[in-house]
Design an enzyme around this catalytic site. Structure first.
Site, mmCIF file in Angstrom:
data_model
loop_
_atom_site.group_PDB
_atom_site.id
_atom_site.type_symbol
_atom_site.label_atom_id
_atom_site.label_comp_id
_atom_site.label_asym_id
_atom_site.label_seq_id
_atom_site.Cartn_x
_atom_site.Cartn_y
_atom_site.Cartn_z
ATOM 1 N N GLY A 180 -3.372 -22.281 7.650
ATOM 2 C CA GLY A 180 -3.706 -21.671 8.928
ATOM 3 C C GLY A 180 -5.169 -21.280 8.975
ATOM 4 N N ALA A 196 -8.557 -18.635 9.513
ATOM 5 C CA ALA A 196 -9.008 -17.383 8.896
ATOM 6 C C ALA A 196 -8.352 -16.195 9.585
ATOM 7 C CB ALA A 196 -10.530 -17.271 9.004
ATOM 8 N N GLY A 211 -3.018 -14.436 8.724
ATOM 9 C CA GLY A 211 -1.872 -13.839 8.058
ATOM 10 C C GLY A 211 -1.265 -14.743 6.995
ATOM 11 N N LYS A 212 -1.992 -15.782 6.597
ATOM 12 C CA LYS A 212 -1.494 -16.726 5.592
ATOM 13 C C LYS A 212 -1.108 -16.023 4.299
ATOM 14 C CE LYS A 212 -5.320 -18.983 5.337
ATOM 15 N NZ LYS A 212 -6.145 -18.127 6.211
ATOM 16 N N ALA A 220 -5.838 -15.574 -8.112
ATOM 17 C CA ALA A 220 -6.991 -15.371 -7.239
ATOM 18 C C ALA A 220 -8.061 -16.374 -7.644
ATOM 19 C CB ALA A 220 -7.508 -13.945 -7.382
ATOM 20 N N ALA A 246 -11.082 -16.708 -6.245
ATOM 21 C CA ALA A 246 -12.439 -16.278 -5.890
ATOM 22 C C ALA A 246 -13.209 -15.776 -7.108
ATOM 23 C CB ALA A 246 -12.382 -15.167 -4.847
ATOM 24 N N HIS A 305 -6.814 -7.296 -0.350
ATOM 25 C CA HIS A 305 -5.730 -8.154 -0.848
ATOM 26 C C HIS A 305 -5.021 -7.491 -2.028
ATOM 27 C CE1 HIS A 305 -6.107 -12.277 1.020
ATOM 28 N NE2 HIS A 305 -7.096 -11.619 1.584
ATOM 29 N N LEU A 340 -4.750 -4.308 -2.845
ATOM 30 C CA LEU A 340 -3.966 -3.133 -2.459
ATOM 31 C C LEU A 340 -2.654 -3.497 -1.762
ATOM 32 C CD1 LEU A 340 -6.814 -0.784 -1.181
ATOM 33 C CD2 LEU A 340 -5.490 -0.562 -3.307
ATOM 34 N N ARG A 341 -2.607 -4.649 -1.149
ATOM 35 C CA ARG A 341 -1.419 -5.083 -0.421
ATOM 36 C C ARG A 341 -0.325 -5.594 -1.363
ATOM 37 N NH1 ARG A 341 -3.806 -8.825 3.112
ATOM 38 N NH2 ARG A 341 -3.176 -10.447 1.677
#
Length: 194
Positions: free
Chosen positions: A15, A17, A20-21, A40, A42, A58, A60-61
């Site tokens: 999807g 930016a 909600g991907k 991750a 990055a 990200h 914290l979620r």
């Protein structure tokens, strides 16, 4: 061994930016009883405060009992080494592709093939998050076009082998595997964008 192989599943979540991907991928993983590892892709950059804030958002979620691995390059190896029962979330393919942009065409083909092979041979469920970058203007600079073409082609190749493909857009999740039809079935993985 057959039980481990039968647990393998490839899920592609794609999807735009901020669509909600990642949240959808996390919801899918949370439904599993298996341990979850968040991959991750990055590189961290402590001098880029806005980037660090995004990464922290990200982090914290995610549930605290999930393991996180920072794997900016060795994605195929990481997937190949995962053992069942387990669920991997790869977030994101776009960042991983950008990490590989310095590779020449032949090296990129080999790296892509290794990733596709690791996915097909994996013993675990793998949920891949990918950005759709080709819905806008063609980039005016060569590296932008290279990134868009490599990512778009990789998403297509993974979509062919995925068990389920979701599109997240406009605040909704669409199961493309139920709504759509694959463009090409059983295409060989040797056709890559250099």
């Amino acid at each position: 061994m057959n039980q481990q192989i039968s647990r393998r599943k490839i899920i592609l979540v794609t999807g735009a930016a901020r669509s909600g991907k990642s949240e959808w991928a996390e919801q899918l993983a949370a439904l599993k009883n298996d341990p979850v590892t968040y991959i991750a892709t990055a590189y961290r950059d402590s001098t880029d405060l806005e980037w660090e804030a995004r990464l922290n958002q990200h982090r914290l979620r995610r549930p605290t009992h999930w393991q996180t691995k920072e794997i900016p390059l060795e994605l195929a190896t990481t997937i190949a080494q995962a053992k069942a029962p387990h669920c991997l979330i790869v977030d994101s393919l776009g960042t991983w592709v950008s990490n590989c942009l310095n590779e020449d065409g032949a090296s990129w083909q080999q790296i892509s093939l290794e990733l596709l092979t690791s996915l097909q041979q994996s013993q675990v469920e793998v949920i891949l998050v990918a950005e759709e970058t080709g819905w806008g203007v063609v980039p005016a600079y060569p590296v932008g076009r290279l990134f868009r073409d490599r990512l778009g082609h990789l998403i297509r190749q993974i979509g062919i082998i995925a068990d389920v493909v979701y599109l997240v857009t406009g605040g909704h999740v669409l199961n493309l595997s139920q709504l759509g039809q694959p463009l090409i079935k059983n295409q060989q993985s040797d056709d890559f964008i250099a």
